[in-house]
Motif scaffolding. Structure first.
Motif, PDB file in Angstrom:
ATOM      1  N   GLU A   1       0.832  -1.205   0.000  1.00  0.00           N
ATOM      2  CA  GLU A   1       0.000   0.000   0.000  1.00  0.00           C
ATOM      3  C   GLU A   1       0.867   1.256   0.000  1.00  0.00           C
ATOM      4  OE1 GLU A   1      -3.532   2.137   2.665  1.00  0.00           O
ATOM      5  OE2 GLU A   1      -2.480   0.376   3.430  1.00  0.00           O
ATOM      6  N   SER A   2       1.938   1.235   0.795  1.00  0.00           N
ATOM      7  CA  SER A   2       2.841   2.384   0.880  1.00  0.00           C
ATOM      8  C   SER A   2       3.485   2.685  -0.466  1.00  0.00           C
ATOM      9  CB  SER A   2       3.911   2.112   1.943  1.00  0.00           C
ATOM     10  OG  SER A   2       4.903   3.116   1.936  1.00  0.00           O
ATOM     11  N   LEU A   3       3.976   1.644  -1.142  1.00  0.00           N
ATOM     12  CA  LEU A   3       4.649   1.842  -2.425  1.00  0.00           C
ATOM     13  C   LEU A   3       3.671   2.230  -3.527  1.00  0.00           C
ATOM     14  CD1 LEU A   3       7.287  -1.067  -2.483  1.00  0.00           C
ATOM     15  CD2 LEU A   3       7.616   1.332  -1.852  1.00  0.00           C
ATOM     16  N   GLU A   4       2.483   1.618  -3.517  1.00  0.00           N
ATOM     17  CA  GLU A   4       1.510   1.916  -4.570  1.00  0.00           C
ATOM     18  C   GLU A   4       1.036   3.365  -4.519  1.00  0.00           C
ATOM     19  OE1 GLU A   4      -1.392  -1.155  -3.968  1.00  0.00           O
ATOM     20  OE2 GLU A   4      -0.466  -2.475  -5.483  1.00  0.00           O
ATOM     21  N   LYS A   5       1.072   3.964  -3.323  1.00  0.00           N
ATOM     22  CA  LYS A   5       0.710   5.376  -3.205  1.00  0.00           C
ATOM     23  C   LYS A   5       1.761   6.276  -3.847  1.00  0.00           C
ATOM     24  CE  LYS A   5      -2.049   5.107   1.044  1.00  0.00           C
ATOM     25  NZ  LYS A   5      -2.080   5.430   2.502  1.00  0.00           N
ATOM     26  N   ARG A   6       3.005   5.813  -3.877  1.00  0.00           N
ATOM     27  CA  ARG A   6       4.093   6.625  -4.422  1.00  0.00           C
ATOM     28  C   ARG A   6       4.219   6.508  -5.941  1.00  0.00           C
ATOM     29  NH1 ARG A   6       8.970   6.146  -0.015  1.00  0.00           N
ATOM     30  NH2 ARG A   6       7.772   5.294   1.697  1.00  0.00           N
ATOM     31  N   LEU A   7       3.822   5.338  -6.471  1.00  0.00           N
ATOM     32  CA  LEU A   7       4.099   5.037  -7.878  1.00  0.00           C
ATOM     33  C   LEU A   7       3.520   6.039  -8.878  1.00  0.00           C
ATOM     34  CD1 LEU A   7       3.902   1.138  -8.027  1.00  0.00           C
ATOM     35  CD2 LEU A   7       5.885   2.570  -8.520  1.00  0.00           C
ATOM     36  N   PRO A   8       2.232   6.408  -8.811  1.00  0.00           N
ATOM     37  CA  PRO A   8       1.682   7.301  -9.853  1.00  0.00           C
ATOM     38  C   PRO A   8       2.448   8.619  -9.983  1.00  0.00           C
ATOM     39  CG  PRO A   8      -0.091   6.328  -8.558  1.00  0.00           C
ATOM     40  CD  PRO A   8       1.184   5.975  -7.857  1.00  0.00           C
ATOM     41  N   GLY A   9       2.754   9.249  -8.868  1.00  0.00           N
ATOM     42  CA  GLY A   9       3.487  10.514  -8.915  1.00  0.00           C
ATOM     43  C   GLY A   9       4.881  10.342  -9.488  1.00  0.00           C
ATOM     44  N   LEU A  10       5.560   9.277  -9.085  1.00  0.00           N
ATOM     45  CA  LEU A  10       6.908   9.023  -9.593  1.00  0.00           C
ATOM     46  C   LEU A  10       6.887   8.741 -11.088  1.00  0.00           C
ATOM     47  CD1 LEU A  10       8.382   6.764  -6.750  1.00  0.00           C
ATOM     48  CD2 LEU A  10       9.119   9.078  -7.351  1.00  0.00           C
ATOM     49  N   GLN A  11       5.913   7.950 -11.527  1.00  0.00           N
ATOM     50  CA  GLN A  11       5.819   7.613 -12.949  1.00  0.00           C
ATOM     51  C   GLN A  11       5.555   8.862 -13.794  1.00  0.00           C
ATOM     52  OE1 GLN A  11       2.728   4.707 -12.509  1.00  0.00           O
ATOM     53  NE2 GLN A  11       4.147   2.970 -12.452  1.00  0.00           N
ATOM     54  N   LYS A  12       4.694   9.741 -13.283  1.00  0.00           N
ATOM     55  CA  LYS A  12       4.378  10.973 -14.018  1.00  0.00           C
ATOM     56  C   LYS A  12       5.612  11.860 -14.141  1.00  0.00           C
ATOM     57  CE  LYS A  12       1.240  14.940 -13.963  1.00  0.00           C
ATOM     58  NZ  LYS A  12       0.094  15.584 -13.236  1.00  0.00           N
ATOM     59  N   ARG A  13       6.328  12.026 -13.031  1.00  0.00           N
ATOM     60  CA  ARG A  13       7.514  12.888 -13.066  1.00  0.00           C
ATOM     61  C   ARG A  13       8.639  12.264 -13.896  1.00  0.00           C
ATOM     62  NH1 ARG A  13       5.829  13.541  -7.709  1.00  0.00           N
ATOM     63  NH2 ARG A  13       7.378  12.054  -6.915  1.00  0.00           N
ATOM     64  N   ALA A  14       8.753  10.925 -13.841  1.00  0.00           N
ATOM     65  CA  ALA A  14       9.782  10.245 -14.627  1.00  0.00           C
ATOM     66  C   ALA A  14       9.523  10.423 -16.122  1.00  0.00           C
ATOM     67  CB  ALA A  14       9.832   8.765 -14.263  1.00  0.00           C
ATOM     68  N   ARG A  15       8.244  10.344 -16.528  1.00  0.00           N
ATOM     69  CA  ARG A  15       7.901  10.563 -17.944  1.00  0.00           C
ATOM     70  C   ARG A  15       8.225  11.989 -18.368  1.00  0.00           C
ATOM     71  NH1 ARG A  15       3.319   7.267 -16.662  1.00  0.00           N
ATOM     72  NH2 ARG A  15       2.082   9.144 -16.231  1.00  0.00           N
ATOM     73  N   GLY A  16       8.211  12.903 -17.411  1.00  0.00           N
ATOM     74  CA  GLY A  16       8.543  14.304 -17.715  1.00  0.00           C
ATOM     75  C   GLY A  16      10.038  14.569 -17.705  1.00  0.00           C
ATOM     76  N   GLY A  17      10.841  13.502 -17.485  1.00  0.00           N
ATOM     77  CA  GLY A  17      12.289  13.646 -17.562  1.00  0.00           C
ATOM     78  C   GLY A  17      12.989  13.871 -16.239  1.00  0.00           C
ATOM     79  N   ASP A  18      12.276  13.743 -15.135  1.00  0.00           N
ATOM     80  CA  ASP A  18      12.898  13.939 -13.823  1.00  0.00           C
ATOM     81  C   ASP A  18      13.764  12.724 -13.478  1.00  0.00           C
ATOM     82  OD1 ASP A  18      12.643  15.636 -11.123  1.00  0.00           O
ATOM     83  OD2 ASP A  18      12.662  13.524 -10.624  1.00  0.00           O
ATOM     84  N   LYS A  19      15.065  12.950 -13.415  1.00  0.00           N
ATOM     85  CA  LYS A  19      15.998  11.842 -13.219  1.00  0.00           C
ATOM     86  C   LYS A  19      15.886  11.219 -11.826  1.00  0.00           C
ATOM     87  CE  LYS A  19      19.440  13.389 -16.578  1.00  0.00           C
ATOM     88  NZ  LYS A  19      20.863  13.796 -16.806  1.00  0.00           N
TER      89      LYS A  19
END
Length: 364
Positions: free
Chosen positions: A139-157
């Motif tokens: 549950e803890s990790l799944e809450k983090r994934l969407p935001g990280l995936q969005k920022r990663a697609r935007g090029g955030d290293k």
């Protein structure tokens, strides 16, 4: 530098009895009903180390100061804790704060002590608690994934790097495996910062009846097999015996244990195993005022080891006089070790070894 172990398990498995014996207090109320521990209880206990007495005798020290571990008694988890059952997430949060988990498993029959699951099965109990911890981690990790995936697609290293760390952990948890089984190589510290419950090292403590304290029983044998398969460790303890030992004068404990066929206290084994579980070692300082044990993580270099004593020692580190424990004893102290060339001057790259007797040179 503090290190602590959280004592977890289902209700009525002997956690609080074990904690009381560990700390020789009644801070944790041991009672025959679930959730008798409402707030986590914390106790600091000395790590048994016979080397301290030997060094103190040689150094003619006035006092001995052992190193310590902190134990946290956390209320019993039940099936559904990750969804808030029992006392739920309140206690999952407490577990996140500890460095390692000591999982107490009931390995004894007693019709007078109820079992929350109805029957004795320590492996099932271990799986129940581990499942709740894995669900909480997922549950803890799944809450983090969407935001990280969005920022990663935007090029955030940085987000991309976090994704590379989290995705294999998430996959392991979804497959029913603890996070510690999927820690990427070289990323142990980064994973530790995520606060995942199942990334923490685990020690199984098999709480057996008095007659099985020396040899274990069929229940503890099953736990030992599970621990071996996981690459974990298991220790056999009779919490009832340890509670009795804790009430005896120090001078009488050895004879009492010997009469039960035990070489040492089960609690001593738990403390040592917890110390080892955290990858800790001990170095010593010896002088007329005191002989003291200091705790560091295996692999610590000399300046950081000095910093455990005082920050100024690390900032102004010059060198350290180093004598291995065996050489210190053989030479009957610093002077004797020096005479036979066993005292070494080590610099800032020296990795401190377990048992080293050190004297730091510093300037601030």
């Amino acid at each position: 530098m503090g290190f602590n172990c959280g004592i977890v398990g289902l209700p009525n498995v002997g956690k609080s009895t074990l904690f009381n014996a560990l700390t020789a207090t009644v801070q944790a109320q041991a009672a025959n009903y679930p959730f008798c521990t409402i707030e986590p209880n914390v106790g600091r206990v000395a790590v048994p180390d016979p080397r301290l007495g030997v060094l103190a005798a040689i150094g003619k020290s006035v006092k001995i100061v052992p190193t310590v571990l902190e134990f946290v008694d956390i209320a019993g988890l039940v099936r559904g804790a990750a969804q808030g059952e029992g006392l739920g997430n309140q206690f999952l949060g407490n577990i996140r704060e500890v460095d390692a988990i000591i999982h107490v498993l009931r390995c004894f029959e007693d019709p007078d002590v109820v079992h929350v699951e109805g029957a004795i099965d320590p492996v099932r109990d271990a799986e129940t608690v581990e499942t709740e911890l894995m669900l909480a981690d997922l549950e803890s990790l799944e809450k983090r994934l969407p935001g990280l995936q969005k920022r990663a697609r935007g090029g955030d290293k940085e987000s991309a790097a976090q994704l590379a760390l989290i995705e294999p952990l998430t996959a392991a948890l979804e497959a029913g495996r603890p996070a510690r089984s999927a820690i990427p190589k070289g990323e142990a510290e980064a994973v530790r910062r995520l606060g995942l419950l199942t990334a923490k090292p685990v020690l199984y403590v098999c709480n057996v009846e008095e007659a099985a304290a020396a040899t274990g029983n069929a229940f503890s044998a099953r736990v030992a097999a599970r621990a071996a398969a996981e690459g974990a460790r298991a220790v056999i303890v009779s919490a009832a015996i340890e509670a009795e030992v804790a009430q005896l004068p120090e001078a009488d404990r050895g004879e009492f244990l010997s009469g039960l066929g035990l070489d040492d206290s089960g609690l001593d084994r738990v403390i040592r195993a917890g110390y080892d579980l955290l990858g800790l070692i001990t170095y010593f300082t010896v002088g007329p005022k005191e002989t003291r044990a200091w705790t560091i993580v295996r692999g610590t270099r000399a300046p950081q080891a000095a910093g455990v004593i005082h920050g100024d020692f690390e900032r102004g580190f010059i060198a350290c006089e180093t004598i291995a424990y065996a050489d210190y004893v053989a030479g009957h102290g610093e002077a004797g070790a020096r005479e036979v060339g066993k005292l070494r001057i080590e610099g800032k790259d020296y990795v401190v070894a377990d048992g080293d007797v050190l004297l730091f040179r510093f300037n601030v």
